[in-house]
Design a protein around this motif. Structure first.
Motif, mmCIF file in Angstrom:
data_model
loop_
_atom_site.group_PDB
_atom_site.id
_atom_site.type_symbol
_atom_site.label_atom_id
_atom_site.label_comp_id
_atom_site.label_asym_id
_atom_site.label_seq_id
_atom_site.Cartn_x
_atom_site.Cartn_y
_atom_site.Cartn_z
ATOM 1 N N TYR A 45 0.557 1.152 0.841
ATOM 2 C CA TYR A 45 -0.518 0.377 0.271
ATOM 3 C C TYR A 45 -0.171 -0.190 -1.063
ATOM 4 O O TYR A 45 -0.657 -1.053 -1.823
ATOM 5 C CB TYR A 45 -1.866 1.054 0.073
ATOM 6 N N TYR A 46 0.823 0.556 -1.876
ATOM 7 C CA TYR A 46 1.162 0.056 -3.395
ATOM 8 C C TYR A 46 2.062 -1.091 -3.331
ATOM 9 O O TYR A 46 2.648 -1.332 -4.410
ATOM 10 C CB TYR A 46 1.615 1.465 -3.984
ATOM 11 N N GLN A 47 2.495 -1.494 -2.113
ATOM 12 C CA GLN A 47 3.600 -2.567 -2.362
ATOM 13 C C GLN A 47 3.015 -3.868 -2.775
ATOM 14 O O GLN A 47 1.672 -4.061 -2.533
ATOM 15 C CB GLN A 47 4.219 -2.772 -0.588
ATOM 16 N N GLY A 80 8.501 1.097 0.742
ATOM 17 C CA GLY A 80 7.761 2.041 -0.102
ATOM 18 C C GLY A 80 8.653 2.829 -1.113
ATOM 19 O O GLY A 80 9.725 1.940 -1.562
ATOM 20 N N VAL A 81 8.725 4.036 -1.153
ATOM 21 C CA VAL A 81 9.756 4.594 -2.050
ATOM 22 C C VAL A 81 10.491 5.752 -1.448
ATOM 23 O O VAL A 81 10.456 5.937 -0.315
ATOM 24 C CB VAL A 81 9.194 5.397 -3.379
ATOM 25 N N HIS A 82 11.741 6.403 -1.958
ATOM 26 C CA HIS A 82 12.727 6.814 -1.760
ATOM 27 C C HIS A 82 12.239 8.128 -0.526
ATOM 28 O O HIS A 82 12.563 8.176 0.601
ATOM 29 C CB HIS A 82 13.572 7.543 -2.694
ATOM 30 N N GLY A 105 12.144 5.250 -6.691
ATOM 31 C CA GLY A 105 12.080 6.585 -6.733
ATOM 32 C C GLY A 105 10.553 6.984 -6.992
ATOM 33 O O GLY A 105 9.667 6.368 -6.298
ATOM 34 N N CYS A 106 10.257 8.136 -7.494
ATOM 35 C CA CYS A 106 8.923 8.738 -7.548
ATOM 36 C C CYS A 106 8.821 9.714 -8.843
ATOM 37 O O CYS A 106 9.609 10.921 -8.559
ATOM 38 C CB CYS A 106 8.385 9.211 -6.231
ATOM 39 N N SER A 107 7.965 9.317 -9.817
ATOM 40 C CA SER A 107 8.115 10.504 -10.908
ATOM 41 C C SER A 107 7.596 11.711 -10.260
ATOM 42 O O SER A 107 8.045 12.642 -10.964
ATOM 43 C CB SER A 107 7.252 9.879 -11.914
ATOM 44 N N LEU A 108 6.924 11.653 -9.427
ATOM 45 C CA LEU A 108 6.236 13.166 -9.095
ATOM 46 C C LEU A 108 7.379 13.837 -8.265
ATOM 47 O O LEU A 108 7.487 15.049 -8.622
ATOM 48 C CB LEU A 108 5.259 12.930 -7.976
ATOM 49 N N ILE A 133 4.002 15.682 0.439
ATOM 50 C CA ILE A 133 5.101 15.029 0.871
ATOM 51 C C ILE A 133 5.846 14.237 -0.110
ATOM 52 O O ILE A 133 6.984 13.790 -0.039
ATOM 53 C CB ILE A 133 4.605 13.830 2.117
ATOM 54 N N ASN A 134 5.063 13.786 -1.238
ATOM 55 C CA ASN A 134 5.972 13.419 -2.460
ATOM 56 C C ASN A 134 6.688 14.143 -3.094
ATOM 57 O O ASN A 134 6.704 14.572 -4.194
ATOM 58 C CB ASN A 134 4.979 12.627 -3.640
ATOM 59 N N CYS A 135 8.177 14.430 -2.311
ATOM 60 C CA CYS A 135 8.947 15.329 -2.947
ATOM 61 C C CYS A 135 10.312 15.072 -2.095
ATOM 62 O O CYS A 135 10.304 14.203 -1.237
ATOM 63 C CB CYS A 135 8.787 16.738 -2.634
ATOM 64 N N ALA A 191 3.594 15.838 -11.862
ATOM 65 C CA ALA A 191 2.344 14.999 -11.757
ATOM 66 C C ALA A 191 2.870 13.748 -11.592
ATOM 67 O O ALA A 191 4.062 13.240 -11.832
ATOM 68 C CB ALA A 191 1.566 15.001 -13.379
ATOM 69 N N CYS A 192 2.032 12.740 -11.158
ATOM 70 C CA CYS A 192 2.216 11.296 -11.006
ATOM 71 C C CYS A 192 2.168 10.462 -12.255
ATOM 72 O O CYS A 192 0.969 10.645 -12.954
ATOM 73 C CB CYS A 192 1.656 10.778 -9.823
ATOM 74 N N MET A 193 3.109 9.888 -12.804
ATOM 75 C CA MET A 193 3.035 9.156 -13.977
ATOM 76 C C MET A 193 1.817 7.899 -14.004
ATOM 77 O O MET A 193 1.418 7.655 -14.891
ATOM 78 C CB MET A 193 4.327 8.381 -14.255
ATOM 79 N N VAL A 194 1.653 7.422 -12.742
ATOM 80 C CA VAL A 194 0.737 6.391 -12.530
ATOM 81 C C VAL A 194 -0.793 7.146 -12.661
ATOM 82 O O VAL A 194 -1.686 6.537 -13.526
ATOM 83 C CB VAL A 194 0.703 5.598 -11.133
ATOM 84 N N HIS A 195 -0.890 8.230 -11.768
ATOM 85 C CA HIS A 195 -2.430 8.731 -11.851
ATOM 86 C C HIS A 195 -2.653 9.635 -13.007
ATOM 87 O O HIS A 195 -3.783 9.845 -13.163
ATOM 88 C CB HIS A 195 -2.505 9.517 -10.458
ATOM 89 N N PRO A 219 -6.590 11.916 -5.458
ATOM 90 C CA PRO A 219 -6.713 13.353 -6.169
ATOM 91 C C PRO A 219 -5.560 13.605 -6.929
ATOM 92 O O PRO A 219 -5.224 14.742 -7.506
ATOM 93 C CB PRO A 219 -6.676 14.099 -4.817
ATOM 94 N N GLU A 220 -4.593 12.662 -7.061
ATOM 95 C CA GLU A 220 -3.616 12.852 -8.034
ATOM 96 C C GLU A 220 -3.913 12.535 -9.324
ATOM 97 O O GLU A 220 -3.079 12.876 -10.376
ATOM 98 C CB GLU A 220 -2.425 11.859 -7.945
ATOM 99 N N CYS A 221 -5.177 12.101 -9.656
ATOM 100 C CA CYS A 221 -5.705 11.791 -10.987
ATOM 101 C C CYS A 221 -6.067 13.213 -11.859
ATOM 102 O O CYS A 221 -6.280 14.192 -11.110
ATOM 103 C CB CYS A 221 -7.047 11.177 -11.145
ATOM 104 N N ASP A 284 0.133 0.317 -12.282
ATOM 105 C CA ASP A 284 1.412 -0.378 -11.450
ATOM 106 C C ASP A 284 2.313 0.770 -11.322
ATOM 107 O O ASP A 284 2.919 1.069 -12.319
ATOM 108 C CB ASP A 284 1.820 -1.706 -11.950
ATOM 109 N N CYS A 285 2.702 1.267 -10.081
ATOM 110 C CA CYS A 285 3.893 2.009 -10.068
ATOM 111 C C CYS A 285 4.905 1.348 -10.186
ATOM 112 O O CYS A 285 5.431 0.343 -9.368
ATOM 113 C CB CYS A 285 3.608 2.720 -8.619
ATOM 114 N N PRO A 286 5.823 1.527 -11.279
ATOM 115 C CA PRO A 286 7.197 0.863 -11.344
ATOM 116 C C PRO A 286 8.325 1.178 -10.187
ATOM 117 O O PRO A 286 8.982 0.317 -10.167
ATOM 118 C CB PRO A 286 7.686 1.195 -12.720
ATOM 119 N N HIS A 287 8.034 2.030 -9.612
ATOM 120 C CA HIS A 287 8.938 2.552 -8.574
ATOM 121 C C HIS A 287 8.654 1.546 -7.420
ATOM 122 O O HIS A 287 9.398 1.093 -6.809
ATOM 123 C CB HIS A 287 9.284 4.030 -8.020
ATOM 124 N N MET A 288 7.443 1.573 -6.753
ATOM 125 C CA MET A 288 6.873 0.833 -5.793
ATOM 126 C C MET A 288 7.151 -0.449 -5.889
ATOM 127 O O MET A 288 7.711 -1.110 -5.089
ATOM 128 C CB MET A 288 5.350 1.175 -5.739
#
Ligand code: 13P
Ligand code: SF4
Length: 335
Positions: A45-47, A80-82, A105-108, A133-135, A191-195, A219-221, A284-288
């Motif tokens: 959904y973040y695309q 999506g991401v890696h 990639g993904c900061s998380l 799963i974000n690992c 943590a996720c840089m976006v949330h 819930p990542e907020c 906006d997620c810079p990775h997505m």
């Protein structure tokens, strides 16, 4: 450009930056490539909206993993991401899995390097490891069960209450789940840089200007934002909530890409992106957003960049994903 030149470019830069013909209808060209190569395009959904519009399936992390496990396509193109493309590869060793930009990639995921996590795990030898799963695949291989924000509560409930648990890598999701389930899971400090960027002060001011708007949050907020939310859920759960709930206005505390589907499914409602704590577009997620329609087309045309993985790592990472899919299926959960 031939395939050898394309490969050289990818190794140099990690993504395809070959220019497409400006007159090319990328939507039609991608549809043709899907048929020609028996390819499926899976998008998060973040695309960006164009990618969502051309995708065969749009979903949250659970839905995308479930779709990847079921598909009979020969080629999986992962918008999506890696870590998401890695999951698709783990489930489909014989299929070609492509990611339009390998640098997505993904900061998380990056917040949990495998060697450090291995040491952390050794300090808690009696603990079972549940990883979001974000690992990376390496972290998955060190885990007992994988979860997503759609199924995390059910996954935790599947573990006997007396069994101590390590939850990694998202400390915000972990703290939220500790509260919801009454557990005392040991949390990895990721943590996720976006949330993490949402400003409670700006959200509060927005709520004064839009008193009827409901705050919905991923819930990542951070806890302070979640405490003010009217509803908390994964991206699919947030979307479904806006479809069935009676409010007309929502402040949406997650990545802005989800607004495209929300706006399309309930065009009469108003969706306001929750503001970040500075003036950048940090929600906006810079990775997505590294993926573009051009890169999607080029990766399908040249079948590059391809995601590959060592077989021993793939086998080790698959077991905790299979456990997640089995628990989700038994609980009737679809992402
Ligand atoms: P879900 O789509 O599973 O809710 O995950 C959100 C996210 O941050 C993906 O990177
Ligand atoms: Fe990772 Fe956050 Fe981007 Fe999702 S939104 S891919 S968790 S950095």
């Amino acid at each position: 450009m031939n395939i050898v030149e394309a490969k050289e470019k990818i190794f140099e830069k990690g993504f395809l930056d070959i220019e497409t013909d400006v007159h090319l209808d990328l939507f039609a060209a991608i549809e043709n490539l899907k048929k020609k190569k028996n390819a499926i395009v899976l998008a998060h959904y973040y695309q960006e909206p164009d990618i969502q519009d051309v995708a065969d399936y749009i979903g949250d992390s659970l839905g995308l993993a479930q779709k990847a496990a079921q598909t009979d396509a020969d080629m999986i193109v992962f918008a999506g991401v890696h870590f998401m493309a890695e999951t698709a590869k783990i489930l489909n060793p014989s299929k070609k899995v492509l990611l339009p930009d390998l640098k997505a990639g993904c900061s998380l995921a990056d917040s949990a390097p495998a060697p450090l996590f291995k040491r952390f795990k050794e300090q808690h030898p009696d603990h079972l490891v549940i990883s979001y799963i974000n690992c990376s695949a390496e972290i998955k291989a060190l885990s007992d069960i994988i979860c997503t924000s759609s199924n995390a509560e059910k996954i935790i409930e599947s573990v006997p209450a007396e069994q101590p648990i390590i939850f990694a890598p998202d400390k915000n999701l972990g703290a939220y789940l500790n509260k919801k389930t009454g557990r005392n899971m040991v949390l990895w400090n990721g943590a996720c840089m976006v949330h993490e960027i949402f400003s409670l002060e700006k959200i509060t001011k927005l709520k004064i200007r839009h008193p009827k708007a409901k705050l919905i949050a991923h819930p990542e907020c951070e806890e302070a934002v979640l405490n003010k939310a009217d509803y908390i859920g994964s991206t699919t759960q947030l979307l479904k909530y806006t479809q069935t709930d009676t409010a007309q206005e929502y402040i949406v505390a997650t990545e802005t890409g989800i607004l495209h589907q929300m706006q399309q499914s309930t065009p009469h409602k108003t969706f306001i992106p929750a503001p970040p704590n500075n003036s950048c577009a940090c929600n906006d997620c810079p990775h997505m957003k590294l993926n573009t329609l051009e890169k999607l087309y080029l990766c399908m045309e040249y079948e590059l960049p391809e995601l590959t993985m060592k077989e021993d790592l793939r086998i080790a990472a698959k077991q905790p994903i299979d456990r997640m899919l089995a628990i989700s299926k038994a609980a009737g959960l679809i992402g």
